[in-house]
Motif scaffolding. Structure first.
Motif, PDB file in Angstrom:
ATOM      1  N   UNK A   1       0.775  -1.360  -0.050  1.00  0.00           N
ATOM      2  CA  UNK A   1      -0.049   0.171   0.033  1.00  0.00           C
ATOM      3  C   UNK A   1       0.891   1.105   0.013  1.00  0.00           C
ATOM      4  N   UNK A   2       0.434   2.232  -0.720  1.00  0.00           N
ATOM      5  CA  UNK A   2       1.205   3.610  -0.935  1.00  0.00           C
ATOM      6  C   UNK A   2       1.571   4.522   0.449  1.00  0.00           C
ATOM      7  N   UNK A   3       0.792   3.967   1.446  1.00  0.00           N
ATOM      8  CA  UNK A   3       0.976   4.660   2.782  1.00  0.00           C
ATOM      9  C   UNK A   3       2.015   3.983   3.721  1.00  0.00           C
ATOM     10  N   UNK A   4       2.487   3.015   3.044  1.00  0.00           N
ATOM     11  CA  UNK A   4       3.506   2.285   3.898  1.00  0.00           C
ATOM     12  C   UNK A   4       4.999   2.768   4.147  1.00  0.00           C
ATOM     13  N   UNK A   5       5.450   2.643   5.088  1.00  0.00           N
ATOM     14  CA  UNK A   5       6.908   3.034   5.177  1.00  0.00           C
ATOM     15  C   UNK A   5       7.759   2.675   4.028  1.00  0.00           C
ATOM     16  N   UNK A   6       7.795   1.289   3.649  1.00  0.00           N
ATOM     17  CA  UNK A   6       8.555   0.523   2.640  1.00  0.00           C
ATOM     18  C   UNK A   6       8.200   1.212   1.177  1.00  0.00           C
ATOM     19  N   UNK A   7       7.069   1.638   0.925  1.00  0.00           N
ATOM     20  CA  UNK A   7       6.706   2.517  -0.493  1.00  0.00           C
ATOM     21  C   UNK A   7       7.267   3.771  -0.331  1.00  0.00           C
ATOM     22  N   UNK A   8       7.314   4.593   0.607  1.00  0.00           N
ATOM     23  CA  UNK A   8       8.283   5.750   0.575  1.00  0.00           C
ATOM     24  C   UNK A   8       9.550   5.671   0.281  1.00  0.00           C
ATOM     25  N   UNK A   9      10.081   4.404   0.958  1.00  0.00           N
ATOM     26  CA  UNK A   9      11.672   4.149   0.858  1.00  0.00           C
ATOM     27  C   UNK A   9      11.998   3.643  -0.636  1.00  0.00           C
ATOM     28  N   UNK A  10      10.962   3.328  -1.218  1.00  0.00           N
ATOM     29  CA  UNK A  10      11.069   2.633  -2.440  1.00  0.00           C
ATOM     30  C   UNK A  10      11.173   3.899  -3.455  1.00  0.00           C
ATOM     31  N   UNK A  11      10.128   4.852  -3.311  1.00  0.00           N
ATOM     32  CA  UNK A  11      10.188   6.073  -4.317  1.00  0.00           C
ATOM     33  C   UNK A  11      11.646   6.579  -4.059  1.00  0.00           C
ATOM     34  N   UNK A  12      12.271   6.898  -2.652  1.00  0.00           N
ATOM     35  CA  UNK A  12      13.424   7.419  -2.531  1.00  0.00           C
ATOM     36  C   UNK A  12      14.660   6.684  -3.434  1.00  0.00           C
ATOM     37  N   UNK A  13      14.479   5.266  -3.430  1.00  0.00           N
ATOM     38  CA  UNK A  13      15.591   4.322  -4.122  1.00  0.00           C
ATOM     39  C   UNK A  13      15.517   4.688  -5.488  1.00  0.00           C
ATOM     40  N   UNK A  14      14.166   4.778  -5.932  1.00  0.00           N
ATOM     41  CA  UNK A  14      14.018   5.164  -7.594  1.00  0.00           C
ATOM     42  C   UNK A  14      15.052   6.318  -7.791  1.00  0.00           C
ATOM     43  N   UNK A  15      14.717   7.304  -6.914  1.00  0.00           N
ATOM     44  CA  UNK A  15      15.436   8.514  -7.127  1.00  0.00           C
ATOM     45  C   UNK A  15      16.978   8.523  -7.051  1.00  0.00           C
ATOM     46  N   UNK A  16      17.202   7.882  -6.049  1.00  0.00           N
ATOM     47  CA  UNK A  16      18.740   7.433  -5.624  1.00  0.00           C
ATOM     48  C   UNK A  16      19.424   6.893  -6.486  1.00  0.00           C
ATOM     49  N   UNK A  17      18.852   5.849  -7.030  1.00  0.00           N
ATOM     50  CA  UNK A  17      19.669   4.971  -8.101  1.00  0.00           C
ATOM     51  C   UNK A  17      19.398   5.263  -9.457  1.00  0.00           C
ATOM     52  N   UNK A  18      18.570   6.375  -9.527  1.00  0.00           N
ATOM     53  CA  UNK A  18      17.669   6.713 -10.865  1.00  0.00           C
ATOM     54  C   UNK A  18      17.563   5.476 -11.609  1.00  0.00           C
TER      55      UNK A  18
END
Length: 293
Positions: A148-165
């Motif tokens: 679910x988009x409200x989970x902590x792991x979802x937010x971290x994954x958005x960060x991973x997508x940005x960090x690792x391009x």
């Protein structure tokens, strides 16, 4: 709000470790446990409902989203919740309430969290995923399947997508939907990347691996604590002592989750595990014997 499981009290079954003093503390005592829909949370919440119903509590399991869980504890709508991941995953959720909620003892050491692929996939790190994104198509585009988009792991994954391009999109749904997609891909030995964590029954049922995260976007492992509304430890010192004594190894928690998954019923699976692990539960309950009425 999801309706809590209703479990008939079977006094003979759950005389496990009960004492006169424990019953005196717990008799007819209402208790609301805030839960979320993670596999290990469902498992331990239903286990403790069975144990505490057998100790005279009237336990309600109330399933809500993460933000609502913390707000509900702060407002006193819930008495306690069994899963707080620190220092990384739940830090942002706890921050607004850190001076009002009570964080108690840890019950599980060293979690894992991140991007996971089946072992037959021949990449080992998130940077490699960036180079081979086209192999991980889902419904026509390179995809990371999440919960679910409200989970902590979802937010971290958005960060991973940005960090690792990463040239992949995160598609969020429910944990069961994500696991269903993983199961289909696994049976066909197709590439797939999902957001997962341990403890989780998936690591017992499938041969999986975390992709290495050199930037540590997903942290370096958490410890799981139980936590409560302000004043709970003073209101119920018996249960506070019992839950502080609670600890589960990766093996014991994995067996509990696997039993629930195999029976496709959290109450039945938790009951089976409880019947087979009474000595372990006895040790937790014994901690309450030191509390004076």
């Amino acid at each position: 709000m999801k309706k809590a499981f209703v479990v008939p009290v079977a006094a003979a079954l759950f005389a496990v470790g009960s004492t006169a003093s424990a019953m005196a503390h717990a008799q007819e005592k209402p208790l609301v446990i805030g839960t979320n829909n993670w596999a290990e949370n469902v498992a331990v919440a239903n286990l403790w409902k069975l144990v505490l119903d057998g100790q005279g509590y009237d336990v309600e399991l109330s399933d809500v989203g993460k933000s609502a869980l913390f707000a509900g504890l702060a407002s006193g709508d819930f008495d306690l919740s069994l899963e707080l991941w620190l220092p990384y995953t739940d830090k942002a959720f706890l921050e607004p309430y850190k001076d009002t909620l009570e964080v108690h003892d840890a019950w599980y050491d060293r979690t894992g969290l991140g991007l996971v692929v089946p072992s037959y996939v021949d990449i080992d790190s998130i940077p490699e995923l960036a180079k081979r994104a086209d192999e991980f198509e889902y419904q026509g585009s390179p995809t990371i399947l999440g919960i679910d988009p409200g989970s902590a792991i979802a937010g971290m994954t958005d960060d991973a997508i940005e960090t690792y391009d990463l040239p992949l999109n995160q598609v969020n749904s429910s944990e069961p939907a994500m696991m269903s997609a993983l199961d289909r891909a696994y049976k066909s030995e197709e590439p797939i990347v999902v957001t997962l964590w341990n403890p989780h029954w998936a690591f017992a049922d499938y041969d999986l691996k975390y992709l290495k995260d050199p930037e540590k976007v997903y942290g370096d492992g958490d410890t799981i604590y139980w936590f409560s509304r302000e004043g709970f430890s003073g209101d119920d010192p018996w249960l506070t002592a019992v839950l502080d004594a609670w600890h589960m190894s990766d093996e014991s928690l994995g067996e509990l989750m696997s039993e629930i998954e195999s029976q496709d019923d959290p109450v039945a699976g938790a009951r089976t595990w409880l019947e087979e692990n009474r000595d372990q539960v006895d040790e937790w309950l014994a901690a309450g014997e030191q509390i004076q009425p």
